[in-house]
Scaffold this motif. Structure first.
Motif, PDB file in Angstrom:
ATOM      1  N   SER A  75       0.841  -1.200   0.000  1.00 52.65           N
ATOM      2  CA  SER A  75       0.000   0.000   0.000  1.00 52.65           C
ATOM      3  C   SER A  75       0.877   1.251   0.000  1.00 52.65           C
ATOM      4  N   MET A  76       0.540   2.197  -0.890  1.00 54.66           N
ATOM      5  CA  MET A  76       1.387   3.373  -1.081  1.00 54.66           C
ATOM      6  C   MET A  76       0.537   4.620  -1.314  1.00 54.66           C
ATOM      7  N   GLY A  77       0.956   5.738  -0.735  1.00 54.56           N
ATOM      8  CA  GLY A  77       0.327   7.023  -0.999  1.00 54.56           C
ATOM      9  C   GLY A  77       1.129   7.770  -2.050  1.00 54.56           C
ATOM     10  N   GLY A  78       0.477   8.104  -3.159  1.00 51.66           N
ATOM     11  CA  GLY A  78       1.137   8.855  -4.222  1.00 51.66           C
ATOM     12  C   GLY A  78       0.932  10.342  -4.015  1.00 51.66           C
ATOM     13  N   VAL A  79       1.977  11.043  -3.637  1.00 47.88           N
ATOM     14  CA  VAL A  79       1.899  12.473  -3.354  1.00 47.88           C
ATOM     15  C   VAL A  79       2.077  13.249  -4.657  1.00 47.88           C
ATOM     16  N   SER A  80       1.149  14.152  -4.949  1.00 48.91           N
ATOM     17  CA  SER A  80       1.258  14.920  -6.191  1.00 48.91           C
ATOM     18  C   SER A  80       0.618  16.288  -6.013  1.00 48.91           C
ATOM     19  N   GLY A  96       5.325  22.751   5.678  1.00 50.32           N
ATOM     20  CA  GLY A  96       4.209  22.465   6.569  1.00 50.32           C
ATOM     21  C   GLY A  96       3.149  21.606   5.911  1.00 50.32           C
ATOM     22  N   LEU A  97       2.874  21.883   4.633  1.00 48.47           N
ATOM     23  CA  LEU A  97       1.867  21.116   3.905  1.00 48.47           C
ATOM     24  C   LEU A  97       2.308  19.671   3.725  1.00 48.47           C
ATOM     25  N   VAL A  98       3.555  19.458   3.290  1.00 50.49           N
ATOM     26  CA  VAL A  98       4.032  18.093   3.053  1.00 50.49           C
ATOM     27  C   VAL A  98       4.127  17.318   4.367  1.00 50.49           C
ATOM     28  N   THR A  99       4.487  18.004   5.465  1.00 46.83           N
ATOM     29  CA  THR A  99       4.486  17.351   6.775  1.00 46.83           C
ATOM     30  C   THR A  99       3.082  16.862   7.122  1.00 46.83           C
ATOM     31  N   GLY A 100       2.088  17.693   6.834  1.00 40.82           N
ATOM     32  CA  GLY A 100       0.702  17.292   7.084  1.00 40.82           C
ATOM     33  C   GLY A 100       0.267  16.141   6.203  1.00 40.82           C
ATOM     34  N   VAL A 101       0.691  16.147   4.940  1.00 42.57           N
ATOM     35  CA  VAL A 101       0.351  15.053   4.028  1.00 42.57           C
ATOM     36  C   VAL A 101       0.998  13.753   4.496  1.00 42.57           C
ATOM     37  N   LEU A 102       2.221  13.835   5.017  1.00 39.25           N
ATOM     38  CA  LEU A 102       2.886  12.648   5.545  1.00 39.25           C
ATOM     39  C   LEU A 102       2.088  12.056   6.705  1.00 39.25           C
ATOM     40  N   GLU A 103       1.573  12.903   7.573  1.00 38.74           N
ATOM     41  CA  GLU A 103       0.746  12.421   8.688  1.00 38.74           C
ATOM     42  C   GLU A 103      -0.540  11.766   8.173  1.00 38.74           C
ATOM     43  N   ARG A 104      -1.140  12.346   7.154  1.00 44.46           N
ATOM     44  CA  ARG A 104      -2.350  11.760   6.587  1.00 44.46           C
ATOM     45  C   ARG A 104      -2.056  10.456   5.874  1.00 44.46           C
ATOM     46  N   CYS A 105      -0.887  10.360   5.281  1.00 41.91           N
ATOM     47  CA  CYS A 105      -0.487   9.104   4.637  1.00 41.91           C
ATOM     48  C   CYS A 105      -0.477   7.978   5.671  1.00 41.91           C
ATOM     49  N   ALA A 107      -2.179   7.985   8.481  1.00 38.40           N
ATOM     50  CA  ALA A 107      -3.558   7.782   8.931  1.00 38.40           C
ATOM     51  C   ALA A 107      -4.351   6.913   7.962  1.00 38.40           C
ATOM     52  N   PHE A 108      -4.065   7.031   6.662  1.00 37.72           N
ATOM     53  CA  PHE A 108      -4.725   6.189   5.668  1.00 37.72           C
ATOM     54  C   PHE A 108      -4.180   4.762   5.656  1.00 37.72           C
ATOM     55  N   GLY A 109      -3.098   4.510   6.384  1.00 41.85           N
ATOM     56  CA  GLY A 109      -2.545   3.164   6.468  1.00 41.85           C
ATOM     57  C   GLY A 109      -1.564   2.807   5.371  1.00 41.85           C
ATOM     58  N   HIS A 110      -0.960   3.814   4.726  1.00 46.62           N
ATOM     59  CA  HIS A 110       0.039   3.548   3.687  1.00 46.62           C
ATOM     60  C   HIS A 110       1.432   3.437   4.312  1.00 46.62           C
ATOM     61  N   PRO A 111       2.096   2.284   4.243  1.00 49.84           N
ATOM     62  CA  PRO A 111       3.454   2.177   4.785  1.00 49.84           C
ATOM     63  C   PRO A 111       4.496   2.949   3.969  1.00 49.84           C
ATOM     64  N   GLN A 275      13.200  11.128 -12.141  1.00 49.14           N
ATOM     65  CA  GLN A 275      13.479  10.518 -10.847  1.00 49.14           C
ATOM     66  C   GLN A 275      12.285  10.622  -9.898  1.00 49.14           C
ATOM     67  N   TRP A 276      12.018   9.547  -9.161  1.00 44.83           N
ATOM     68  CA  TRP A 276      11.022   9.605  -8.106  1.00 44.83           C
ATOM     69  C   TRP A 276      11.668   9.294  -6.760  1.00 44.83           C
ATOM     70  N   MET A 277      11.005   9.742  -5.696  1.00 44.35           N
ATOM     71  CA  MET A 277      11.533   9.593  -4.348  1.00 44.35           C
ATOM     72  C   MET A 277      10.571   8.758  -3.502  1.00 44.35           C
ATOM     73  N   LEU A 278      11.148   8.004  -2.582  1.00 43.30           N
ATOM     74  CA  LEU A 278      10.396   7.095  -1.714  1.00 43.30           C
ATOM     75  C   LEU A 278      10.546   7.529  -0.262  1.00 43.30           C
ATOM     76  N   ARG A 279       9.486   7.319   0.510  1.00 43.19           N
ATOM     77  CA  ARG A 279       9.524   7.586   1.943  1.00 43.19           C
ATOM     78  C   ARG A 279       8.899   6.402   2.675  1.00 43.19           C
ATOM     79  N   VAL A 280       9.646   5.752   3.576  1.00 41.01           N
ATOM     80  CA  VAL A 280       9.068   4.719   4.436  1.00 41.01           C
ATOM     81  C   VAL A 280       8.288   5.433   5.531  1.00 41.01           C
ATOM     82  N   VAL A 281       6.979   5.224   5.558  1.00 42.60           N
ATOM     83  CA  VAL A 281       6.093   5.896   6.506  1.00 42.60           C
ATOM     84  C   VAL A 281       5.916   5.066   7.775  1.00 42.60           C
ATOM     85  N   ASP A 282       5.724   3.776   7.613  1.00 42.93           N
ATOM     86  CA  ASP A 282       5.538   2.838   8.729  1.00 42.93           C
ATOM     87  C   ASP A 282       6.539   1.713   8.516  1.00 42.93           C
ATOM     88  N   ALA A 283       7.655   1.776   9.225  1.00 46.58           N
ATOM     89  CA  ALA A 283       8.757   0.848   8.958  1.00 46.58           C
ATOM     90  C   ALA A 283       8.375  -0.628   9.158  1.00 46.58           C
TER      91      ALA A 283
END
Length: 384
Positions: A75-80, A96-105, A107-111, A275-283
């Motif tokens: 499961s992945m959140g695609g930020v755009s 601030g916006l991207v920090t908030g989107v990371l928190e919502r990611c 919350a939606f359960g995207h690792p 290039q795309w970038m990856l972020r581990v949200v829930d290790a």
């Protein structure tokens, strides 16, 4: 700063700020993009905006997707659509916006979270790291004339085939043990298959989508995947049948796509990488959901420091065996491999340990086994 979820009825309010940031779209192009591609994210609470004095000053979207890692869909959140009004830049709104989107990611359960960066610095500050690329190759259309193909049942595909298209593509990535490609939801596919400019074909184990370039001098292959040689050849033969008119083929493919080995002649091709970038949200969840190379076994203590996602921080033990991985809390270990969020994300994507050490993204411990555990050549077939 307050981040608000946008309703579908507010999509028109987003148009001006995105036009100022990315360039204007015609009325028809805007309507199609909103209806076909973005409406599902509005309806599921995945479009966000920052307001000041009743005016939108920043926006972002978080699309529901999956990403394939060694044949498993994570499961992945695609930020755009991360946008800050030009006159408001430099105030920290983007961070601030991207920090908030990371928190919502989370919350939606995207690792995992993935994005295509307009600027690398902002996202690295928040734990994203370069992981893979979307590859476009361009080659003379005539080279496909030599691709021999037998008869394989292929039919035209439309919005009514969205579920089957998603399933066929998923089975293809699973069987190939691919790393990096994303999976769309059925509503997103339904919208994409409704494009008047794209021509789609579906086989039992393959899918093709292409369009003519402006002026009709070339063909652009958006996606061509297949699980068998027969279907792969049949779909590329459809593309090659246009070589009497098209001079060039531009195709979005894996860097190891079989088409690069099909033609009788292969002298050169032009390659463009986005290039795309990856972020581990829930290790722990990301490690458990991922696939791993067959026959690889490892047990490595990790010490993770993730300021933006404190739940990832602390002392862990990584265990990988029989294609399964798990990350469990452990006691402090002086010999642990030390990682921040950027190092963890890059490691997850298969960046070799020696590269991470020399770039300062990994320190300490005996990490040699990790290169084999996370070995991957990530790619994407989508820009979002």
């Amino acid at each position: 700063m307050e981040i608000r979820t946008l309703a579908w009825e507010e999509h028109g309010a987003v148009r001006d700020i995105r036009a100022r940031a990315f360039g204007p779209l015609s009325d028809e192009a805007w309507r199609w993009r909103m209806e076909a591609l973005h409406r599902p994210s509005f309806e599921t609470g995945r479009q966000f905006a920052v307001f000041e004095d009743g005016r939108i000053v920043a926006t972002a979207a978080l699309h529901e997707m999956t990403q394939w890692w060694h044949g498993r869909a994570v499961s992945m959140g695609g930020v755009s659509g991360v946008t800050v009004a030009p006159e408001e830049r430099g105030r920290g709104l983007g961070r601030g916006l991207v920090t908030g989107v990371l928190e919502r990611c989370a919350a939606f359960g995207h690792p995992l979270a993935v994005l295509y960066p307009a600027t690398t610095r902002l996202y690295r500050l928040l734990g994203w790291e370069h992981a893979g690329a979307q590859h476009h190759i361009e080659f003379p259309a005539e080279v496909l004339r030599t691709v021999a193909a037998g008869r394989v049942p292929v039919r035209r595909a439309g919005p009514q085939d969205a579920a089957e298209v998603a399933a066929v593509i998923g089975r293809t990535h699973e069987s190939a043990r691919d790393c990096g490609p994303v999976g769309w939801t059925e509503p997103r596919w339904r919208g994409a298959l409704g494009s008047r400019d794209d021509y789609a074909y579906l086989a039992e184990d393959g899918f093709l989508s292409y369009r003519w370039s402006e002026g009709g001098s070339g063909l652009e292959v958006n996606r061509l995947v297949a699980s068998s040689e027969a279907t792969l050849r049949a779909l590329w033969a459809i593309v090659g049948s246009g070589s009497s008119t098209a001079e060039t083929i531009r195709a979005c493919v894996s860097p190891m796509d079989p088409v690069l080995w099909l033609p009788g002649e292969r002298e050169h091709e032009n390659v463009h990488r986005s290039q795309w970038m990856l972020r581990v949200v829930d290790a722990p969840a990301a490690i458990a959901a991922r696939g791993y190379p067959a026959g690889v076994t490892a047990g490595v203590p990790l010490d993770i420091d993730d300021p933006q996602r404190p739940a990832n921080s602390g002392h862990w033990r990584l265990e990988v065996k029989d294609g399964e991985g798990r990350l469990e809390r452990s006691a402090e270990d002086a010999g642990a491999v030390r990682l921040g969020p950027r190092g963890l994300s890059a490691l997850y994507a298969g960046v070799p340990v020696p590269t991470l050490r020399r770039s300062g993204l990994l320190q300490g411990g005996d990490a040699d086994a990790l290169s084999a555990v996370f070995a991957a050549t990530p790619f994407s077939l989508d820009y979002f």
